[in-house]
Structure formats: C-alpha cells, structure tokens
Design a protein around this motif. Structure first.
Motif, PDB file in Angstrom:
ATOM      1  N   ALA A 268     -40.211 -44.905  49.644  1.00  0.00           N
ATOM      2  CA  ALA A 268     -39.768 -44.394  50.935  1.00  0.00           C
ATOM      3  C   ALA A 268     -38.244 -44.295  50.988  1.00  0.00           C
ATOM      4  N   TRP A 269     -37.559 -45.284  50.425  1.00  0.00           N
ATOM      5  CA  TRP A 269     -36.091 -45.226  50.395  1.00  0.00           C
ATOM      6  C   TRP A 269     -35.617 -44.042  49.568  1.00  0.00           C
ATOM      7  N   LEU A 270     -36.207 -43.863  48.390  1.00  0.00           N
ATOM      8  CA  LEU A 270     -35.806 -42.784  47.500  1.00  0.00           C
ATOM      9  C   LEU A 270     -36.046 -41.425  48.160  1.00  0.00           C
ATOM     10  N   THR A 271     -37.181 -41.271  48.819  1.00  0.00           N
ATOM     11  CA  THR A 271     -37.471 -40.006  49.498  1.00  0.00           C
ATOM     12  C   THR A 271     -36.485 -39.750  50.627  1.00  0.00           C
ATOM     13  N   GLY A 272     -36.177 -40.782  51.409  1.00  0.00           N
ATOM     14  CA  GLY A 272     -35.230 -40.621  52.496  1.00  0.00           C
ATOM     15  C   GLY A 272     -33.852 -40.212  52.007  1.00  0.00           C
ATOM     16  N   GLU A 273     -33.395 -40.813  50.901  1.00  0.00           N
ATOM     17  CA  GLU A 273     -32.087 -40.455  50.342  1.00  0.00           C
ATOM     18  C   GLU A 273     -32.085 -39.023  49.840  1.00  0.00           C
ATOM     19  N   ARG A 274     -33.178 -38.594  49.257  1.00  0.00           N
ATOM     20  CA  ARG A 274     -33.258 -37.222  48.755  1.00  0.00           C
ATOM     21  C   ARG A 274     -33.269 -36.209  49.891  1.00  0.00           C
ATOM     22  N   VAL A 275     -33.971 -36.515  50.958  1.00  0.00           N
ATOM     23  CA  VAL A 275     -33.970 -35.609  52.111  1.00  0.00           C
ATOM     24  C   VAL A 275     -32.573 -35.538  52.721  1.00  0.00           C
ATOM     25  N   ALA A 276     -31.893 -36.688  52.822  1.00  0.00           N
ATOM     26  CA  ALA A 276     -30.531 -36.690  53.365  1.00  0.00           C
ATOM     27  C   ALA A 276     -29.606 -35.839  52.503  1.00  0.00           C
ATOM     28  N   LEU A 277     -29.745 -35.925  51.176  1.00  0.00           N
ATOM     29  CA  LEU A 277     -28.934 -35.096  50.284  1.00  0.00           C
ATOM     30  C   LEU A 277     -29.278 -33.625  50.477  1.00  0.00           C
ATOM     31  N   ALA A 278     -30.555 -33.307  50.604  1.00  0.00           N
ATOM     32  CA  ALA A 278     -30.955 -31.916  50.824  1.00  0.00           C
ATOM     33  C   ALA A 278     -30.329 -31.360  52.107  1.00  0.00           C
ATOM     34  N   CYS A 279     -30.316 -32.163  53.152  1.00  0.00           N
ATOM     35  CA  CYS A 279     -29.711 -31.716  54.408  1.00  0.00           C
ATOM     36  C   CYS A 279     -28.216 -31.468  54.238  1.00  0.00           C
ATOM     37  N   GLY A 299     -38.016 -31.528  44.064  1.00  0.00           N
ATOM     38  CA  GLY A 299     -38.931 -30.800  43.198  1.00  0.00           C
ATOM     39  C   GLY A 299     -39.128 -29.348  43.550  1.00  0.00           C
ATOM     40  N   THR A 300     -39.908 -29.081  44.580  1.00  0.00           N
ATOM     41  CA  THR A 300     -40.275 -27.718  44.924  1.00  0.00           C
ATOM     42  C   THR A 300     -39.824 -27.368  46.330  1.00  0.00           C
ATOM     43  N   ALA A 301     -39.705 -26.076  46.576  1.00  0.00           N
ATOM     44  CA  ALA A 301     -39.331 -25.618  47.916  1.00  0.00           C
ATOM     45  C   ALA A 301     -40.381 -26.031  48.946  1.00  0.00           C
ATOM     46  N   ALA A 302     -41.644 -26.032  48.542  1.00  0.00           N
ATOM     47  CA  ALA A 302     -42.708 -26.426  49.476  1.00  0.00           C
ATOM     48  C   ALA A 302     -42.562 -27.894  49.877  1.00  0.00           C
ATOM     49  N   ASN A 303     -42.274 -28.742  48.895  1.00  0.00           N
ATOM     50  CA  ASN A 303     -42.072 -30.162  49.190  1.00  0.00           C
ATOM     51  C   ASN A 303     -40.836 -30.352  50.062  1.00  0.00           C
ATOM     52  N   LEU A 304     -39.779 -29.605  49.767  1.00  0.00           N
ATOM     53  CA  LEU A 304     -38.569 -29.657  50.576  1.00  0.00           C
ATOM     54  C   LEU A 304     -38.866 -29.303  52.026  1.00  0.00           C
ATOM     55  N   ARG A 305     -39.578 -28.206  52.236  1.00  0.00           N
ATOM     56  CA  ARG A 305     -39.906 -27.784  53.608  1.00  0.00           C
ATOM     57  C   ARG A 305     -40.668 -28.880  54.348  1.00  0.00           C
ATOM     58  N   ALA A 306     -41.671 -29.445  53.688  1.00  0.00           N
ATOM     59  CA  ALA A 306     -42.508 -30.451  54.346  1.00  0.00           C
ATOM     60  C   ALA A 306     -41.706 -31.699  54.702  1.00  0.00           C
ATOM     61  N   LEU A 307     -40.863 -32.169  53.787  1.00  0.00           N
ATOM     62  CA  LEU A 307     -40.145 -33.420  54.024  1.00  0.00           C
ATOM     63  C   LEU A 307     -38.980 -33.246  54.988  1.00  0.00           C
ATOM     64  N   VAL A 308     -38.273 -32.125  54.914  1.00  0.00           N
ATOM     65  CA  VAL A 308     -37.193 -31.887  55.869  1.00  0.00           C
ATOM     66  C   VAL A 308     -37.758 -31.772  57.284  1.00  0.00           C
ATOM     67  N   ARG A 309     -38.870 -31.094  57.419  1.00  0.00           N
ATOM     68  CA  ARG A 309     -39.487 -30.991  58.748  1.00  0.00           C
ATOM     69  C   ARG A 309     -39.956 -32.352  59.239  1.00  0.00           C
ATOM     70  N   ARG A 310     -40.510 -33.160  58.358  1.00  0.00           N
ATOM     71  CA  ARG A 310     -40.982 -34.489  58.755  1.00  0.00           C
ATOM     72  C   ARG A 310     -39.829 -35.376  59.202  1.00  0.00           C
ATOM     73  N   GLU A 311     -38.696 -35.300  58.501  1.00  0.00           N
ATOM     74  CA  GLU A 311     -37.578 -36.198  58.793  1.00  0.00           C
ATOM     75  C   GLU A 311     -36.706 -35.702  59.943  1.00  0.00           C
ATOM     76  N   THR A 312     -36.557 -34.384  60.093  1.00  0.00           N
ATOM     77  CA  THR A 312     -35.624 -33.849  61.094  1.00  0.00           C
ATOM     78  C   THR A 312     -36.302 -33.127  62.239  1.00  0.00           C
ATOM     79  N   GLY A 313     -37.586 -32.793  62.083  1.00  0.00           N
ATOM     80  CA  GLY A 313     -38.268 -32.012  63.111  1.00  0.00           C
ATOM     81  C   GLY A 313     -37.957 -30.531  63.032  1.00  0.00           C
ATOM     82  N   LEU A 314     -37.197 -30.109  62.011  1.00  0.00           N
ATOM     83  CA  LEU A 314     -36.807 -28.713  61.855  1.00  0.00           C
ATOM     84  C   LEU A 314     -37.200 -28.222  60.465  1.00  0.00           C
ATOM     85  N   SER A 315     -37.519 -26.947  60.358  1.00  0.00           N
ATOM     86  CA  SER A 315     -37.691 -26.348  59.045  1.00  0.00           C
ATOM     87  C   SER A 315     -36.322 -26.200  58.395  1.00  0.00           C
ATOM     88  N   PRO A 316     -36.248 -26.043  57.077  1.00  0.00           N
ATOM     89  CA  PRO A 316     -34.935 -25.847  56.450  1.00  0.00           C
ATOM     90  C   PRO A 316     -34.158 -24.672  57.029  1.00  0.00           C
TER      91      PRO A 316
END
Length: 333
Positions: A268-279, A299-316
C-alpha cells in the motif's frame, strides 16, 4: 508550480474556536492554511484564515490561555471551508450559536472539516446522519452511544465524504489538512507544504489511526533509509520482496515493521508513492499516460487511470485540467 487557483482570490478558511477547544488542532489549522508560503513562488497565499469565537473571550482547554480579539461567528458566512477543532468535554452539548453556524455554513454549500473530536459537533449539528465519519479512537464508544445514526469508522486516519471531512486523533488533523491541500492545489504543492512541516506528504486516510508500538528491548532500525531508497526507484519493477531483500529481512518481518511504524502495508505504501509521483508528472506537463505509468512504476495506462481515480477522485485527464500547466493560463487575467 502550475496552480490555477493562484490567480484567484485565496480560499477562505474559518476556524471555530469554542470554549475548551484543544490548542493543538487550532495550531494545525493555522499552520496548514494560515502561513504564507513564499518558497512556492506564487503571487499570493493559498488560503486566508480567520479564527472566530461565539463569545468575546474563549478559555482554551485546561485554561492554557484565553483567546480574545477575534471575530464572532458571523465570520463563517464568508468562508469557503469551515474547520471545527476538537475539545475533551465531548458529552457536553455545544452552544446553539456554534451549531447554528455549522448548519448554515453547510447549508450554503461550503466545505466542513472536523479535527479530532470536532466530529462530535458536526454530529450534534445533524451533518453526519447516515454518513461515514471518524473521531479519536479513545472516544469511539462514546460517539456511537451519542450518535448511533452516524456510520463511524474508528480505525482510520480521516474520512473524506466530499463536502464533509473528519479527522481522527490530533496528529491525523495534519494528514487530513495535507489531503485537502493536495485536493485543492495538487500533489506538488502538498509535498512542498509537507516538507515545510517536516511531515509525511501522504498517508492514505484508510490507514490505522492507532498503532500500538511497544518499546523493543533492542531498538530496531528506522524504515527511513529503506523508504528513501525505494522513492528513488519507483519507476523500477520494485516488489515487496525487493524491499525486504534491501532491508535484509523476510517479507513477513518487513510487513510487521511497516504496520508498526507506518500503520500500513509495504504494498500500500509503494502504491501510494507511485500514484503521488504520477500526479506530480501530470502536474509538470507530461501528457502521455503510458509514459507517466512507466516512469511512476504503475505499469499500464489502465492501471494508472484506476489508481489515480481511486486516490484523487479524478481521472488523469480531469486531474491534468485541474492541476496541469494549462490550469494557471486558463484563469490568468
């Protein structure tokens, strides 16, 4: 740092200081929202903060000091966000003036935040009926008895219900405040504010608010060096096994250490850090989602879309419109 809101008037924050209010939460609100941030290089402040009280003099918790010379509760009528700190005498009803100020602020659509046991005031005002909320873990049983209609989540740092946000124990007020700064102004500015505070930039609201940490007979090494090492390699195919190998422990031991020190899991920590970097990459202008996904380790654009939306409530794409380089240009006058 591209922020469209820097060209508009600052977001107005009112903080209700009632009799017996805890000074710490008032300090958190003023530190997060009230201080100038010249290091950001913006043309103006992110927020304007006003303390307001129901009476001309308010004695703080344990009589540490008395607050005077601040506006009355009419100040809430100009606020975009209302902050309600906690106090220890939570079984004592709030005054009618305080509850009315909370209700009318919510009725006109302003955002409401409670810090620590400030959630008792929101519940007493009727704002939390049927909603998810949290409060300090020591007061969870009392809260349930007084407000059974609220969907209490006592084992998280904070709950974001959109227009109403509640933080758990006192330090979790910092987590919620940085979450709000991130929501308002993006990951880049939230990270800069967290560095100024010397505080973790992003702890997910779902992490445990109370982590029992007995003192070991032999002090264990901090996770700090491992976290710094991993943060420099987020774009690499790091796994929990890689983190454990770097720390020279088993994955099970690493999991226990993460739970003890951070209240979360290594994954969970690693995923959160990666989403923060993506943002941050999106804020800096990178438009190719496959590149953002690769550089952030998602990894993939699909995974990016799903996780950014989950963490921020917004699509990329929505995140880019709100926080990307063009956001500031769109409202420049």
């Amino acid at each position: 740092m591209p922020q469209g809101s820097s060209h508009r008037r600052p977001h107005r924050v009112a903080v209700i200081v009632d009799a017996g209010t805890n000074p710490f939460e008032v300090g958190v609100a003023t530190e997060l929202f009230g201080l100038p941030r010249p290091e950001l290089g913006l043309p103006g402040p992110l927020y304007e903060v006003t303390l307001c009280t129901p009476t001309p003099e308010v004695r703080m918790n344990h009589g540490f000091f008395t607050l005077t010379g601040v506006p009355g509760l009419d100040a809430v009528d100009d606020a975009d966000t209302l902050v309600v700190p906690g106090r220890p005498d939570n079984v004592v009803p709030r005054g009618a003036a305080v509850l009315d100020a909370i209700r009318r602020t919510h009725a006109r659509g302003a955002r409401i935040m409670s810090l620590c046991t400030g959630s008792f005031a929101l519940a007493e005002a009727g704002l939390l009926d049927g909603r998810r909320a949290t409060t300090h873990w020591m007061w969870a049983d009392v809260f349930r008895k007084l407000h059974p209609q609220v969907r209490l989540e006592p084992d998280v740092l904070f709950v974001d219900e959109g227009g109403i946000l509640t933080a758990a124990g006192s330090a979790a007020a910092l987590d919620l405040g940085l979450h709000v700064v991130r929501r308002d102004h993006g990951a880049e500015i939230a990270n800069a504010v967290s560095r100024r505070l010397v505080f973790a930039a992003h702890r997910d609201g779902g992490q445990r608010q109370f982590v029992e940490r007995p003192v070991p007979k032999v002090p264990d090494e901090s996770l700090g060096p491992l976290l710094a090492w991993a943060q420099e390699r987020l774009g690499e195919p790091l796994t929990v096994a890689d983190l454990a190998a770097r720390a020279a422990v088993s994955p099970a031991t690493l999991h226990r250490r993460f739970r003890a020190e951070l209240g979360t899991t290594p994954l969970a920590w690693l995923t959160g850090e990666r989403v923060a970097l993506a943002c941050r990459l999106i804020e800096r202008g990178e438009e190719r989602l496959d590149v953002v996904a690769a550089r952030s380790g998602l990894g993939t654009a699909a995974n990016l879309r799903a996780l950014v939306r989950r963490e921020t409530g917004l699509s990329p794409s929505a995140y880019r419109r709100r926080f990307g380089p063009a956001a500031g240009e769109a409202v420049t006058v």
